[in-house]
Design a protein around this motif. Structure first.
Motif, short mmCIF file in Angstrom:
data_model
loop_
_atom_site.label_atom_id
_atom_site.label_comp_id
_atom_site.label_asym_id
_atom_site.label_seq_id
_atom_site.Cartn_x
_atom_site.Cartn_y
_atom_site.Cartn_z
N LEU A 283 -4.84 6.93 -1.58
CA LEU A 283 -4.39 5.59 -1.20
C LEU A 283 -4.72 4.54 -2.27
N ILE B 245 -10.16 2.46 2.70
CA ILE B 245 -9.73 3.61 1.89
C ILE B 245 -10.83 4.65 1.78
N THR C 61 0.52 5.95 -0.81
CA THR C 61 -0.23 7.11 -1.28
C THR C 61 0.73 8.25 -1.57
N CYS D 152 0.83 -1.20 0.00
CA CYS D 152 0.00 0.00 0.00
C CYS D 152 0.86 1.25 0.00
N GLN E 74 -1.63 6.30 5.55
CA GLN E 74 -1.54 4.84 5.53
C GLN E 74 -1.88 4.22 6.88
#
Length: 596
Positions: free
Chosen positions: A569, A513, A485, A483, A495
């Protein structure tokens, strides 16, 4: 719970990136028999084309990846270093006490291109021609330019016409900024891709990829950058024109390298981040602090839940300012910072009301260093003037910034290869275009301090303490989570709620998200003019008036952001049985997850 998009499920492969064209490109490589590394590289090069205001070939790319069948991931560091002539004394001789946030003077060695080609050489399977073809085609034939890119270019159109005239040829077609949704081309960049591919010559696949890397690092790319960087002084955020420090020799001496990540155990998972040359360990420290609290019994969307995470983040970021820097140059007490004992000690400092103080930890042998970090705090003032400043990442959430963004990608294939990366830098609104190449240099040197003795102080050959921070995590049963962003200082902050909602709240990736986001502006920004807003936090208004009022009662100074405005994200997950999942944010209406 309603979600804006479905959670994507499959067994063949998944890709989630901050632009739908890049996600589809990654999947196209998988469909043609490539692996996650081929898909990630192809997606990254497409992002350089279709999100030009967010990342560029001369930017940077920290990459975390896991090879199928291996228990530990690796880091490929695509963060370049300060030029050999860039020193504190050199900036002081120019009467500068901060590295400007734009212009040639803020460039470090470009790292992204060499990192991606190294990843392709060592772990991909496809030919460079096939992997770069989508990016070449979109640059040559065009693509629908996003509203964000069009706005970013329009915002600096006057600067491009009056100061950075080499940029106007591409970014202002017909003398005007492009209109959102119009067909946009970058023929100079297409020429660059074609010349690089032509440089591969004869030989095996690895030999030819290395030839492309040499053409970048010491061939026609480095020569063009050297000529431009060291020639005419050009305007930057200081309000004065300066030449760059970057030379072709700096580029020839640097290459991307592999490293071990740093990690901690949390809630049965092991989370992995880049070393302290980036801010990634902040996420690990935050999770370490939160171990002291029973989050399974806490409503993470409550006033208490949001307050707790904000206060933990503030403590972790205070340590970033006091201790993080390039470990090739400075001693970073990472073992202490990530220890359970230290995390518990920091957790004990969290009170029922918001702290307005920046409180780095007290570590034996580092007391003076922590104290000096407090002297670098500049509260927000009038320093925000200047063209093209800062990282163009979610700037609509900050009162002194202009809108923009960075990018992120997550790719998992059917064999279990996993790639997470957060490319950035080389924004056309922050640096002029290198003539004939179709892209701009990065401005990552603004991460350095110009006061001696700090872990992130400028030194030749040193990596700036970047904000770019992808995440990988291994679950207790062999799951793999990827993951990240865009968002500068907010990247790890956004996150953390995703992770907590998934692990403790039982939310799917898409549900986690879609839920409201928040972050702190309490500590110094990593970007020019490096200001802090002690006690200030940003919350999306979708939390509702009761939560927002409750946070204010606890002493948080709040800026309410519009719903669906914070964070970009993306995430992907592999289950032990090979089931794959992916999700992407609806915010800014560009990110997409695909798979089958």
């Amino acid at each position: 719970m309603f979600t804006t998009r479905p959670d994507i499920y499959g067994t063949f492969g998944v890709a989630s990136t901050t632009h739908w064209i890049a996600s589809q490109t990654a999947m196209a490589m998988l469909e043609r028999g490539g692996n996650a590394f081929d898909g990630a590289v192809a997606a990254a090069f497409v992002l350089l084309v279709v999100e030009p205001h967010l990342c560029g070939p001369a930017g940077e790319a920290p990459i975390l990846f896991r090879k199928a069948g291996e228990d530990e991931p690796q880091v490929l560091c695509g963060q370049g270093v300060a030029p050999q002539s860039a020193s504190i004394a050199a900036f002081q001789a120019l009467d500068l006490d901060l590295v400007p946030g734009s212009g040639l003077i803020a460039a470090v060695v470009p790292g992204a291109f060499d990192a991606w080609m190294t990843l392709l050489r060592d772990h991909g399977t496809m030919e460079p021609q096939a992997v770069l073809e989508p990016a070449r085609r979109y640059a040559r034939d065009g693509f629908p330019i996003s509203a964000g890119a069009a706005a970013a270019i329009a915002d600096v159109a006057e600067v491009l016409n009056s100061h950075w005239t080499t940029s106007a040829q591409v970014w202002l077609p017909g003398g005007e900024a492009p209109i959102a949704g119009s067909w946009f081309r970058n023929p100079l960049l297409a020429d660059t891709w074609e010349k690089l591919l032509a440089a591969q010559g004869q030989g095996g696949r690895e030999v030819r990829i290395d030839a492309i890397r040499r053409a970048w690092r010491s061939g026609f790319i480095a020569e063009a950058i050297d000529r431009f960087s060291t020639a005419e002084p050009l305007m930057d955020a200081s309000g004065r024109p300066h030449r760059g420090f970057l030379t072709g020799q700096d580029m020839a001496q640097w290459e991307a390298r592999y490293e071990r990540p740093v990690s901690i155990e949390y809630a049965g998972w092991r989370f992995y981040k880049t070393g302290p040359w980036g801010q990634g360990p902040v996420l690990l420290q935050t999770l370490s602090i939160l171990k002291a609290f029973d989050l399974d019994a806490l409503d993470l969307e409550s006033v208490e839940g949001v307050h707790l995470v904000l206060e933990a983040l503030k403590l972790a970021f205070a340590d970033r300012e006091a201790f993080y820097g390039d470990p090739d140059f400075v001693d970073v007490p990472m073992d202490v910072l990530l220890s359970d004992a230290y995390g518990a000690k920091r957790a004990a400092m969290i009170e029922a009301t918001a702290s307005k103080a920046i409180r780095p930890g007290q570590i034996p042998g580092f007391e003076a260093q922590a104290l000096r970090s407090l002297g670098q705090v500049r509260e927000a003032g009038d320093l925000s003037a200047g063209i093209g400043i800062g990282e163009p990442t979610m700037m609509h959430l900050r009162p002194t910034r202009k809108p923009g963004d960075t990018v992120h990608l997550d790719v998992i294939d059917r064999w279990g290869n996993v790639v997470s990366a957060t490319p950035s830098g080389g924004w056309p609104q922050s640096s002029p275009m290198v003539p004939g190449l179709g892209f701009a240099l990065n401005t990552r040197a603004q991460m350095f301090w110009l006061e001696p003795g700090a872990p992130a102080s400028l030194e030749p050959g040193k990596r700036p303490r970047t904000t770019l921070t992808p995440t990988l995590a291994r679950g207790p049963d062999g799951q793999w989570l990827s993951c990240g962003t865009p968002g500068g200082d907010q990247q790890d902050q956004w996150q953390v709620p995703l992770i907590l909602r998934h692990l403790h709240g039982g939310r799917s990736l898409q549900q986690a998200i879609d839920m409201p986001l928040f972050h702190s502006l309490h500590f110094p920004s990593s970007f020019f003019p490096r200001e802090a807003l002690p006690g200030m936090a940003v919350v999306e208004e979708s939390f509702g008036p009761d939560i927002i009022a409750g946070l204010r009662r606890r002493g948080h100074d709040l800026q309410e952001a519009p719903a669906w405005s914070a964070g970009r994200l993306t995430a992907a997950l592999r289950e032990p049985n090979g089931l794959l999942r992916a999700a992407a944010t609806p915010r800014l209406m560009q990110a997409y997850a695909v798979g089958r």
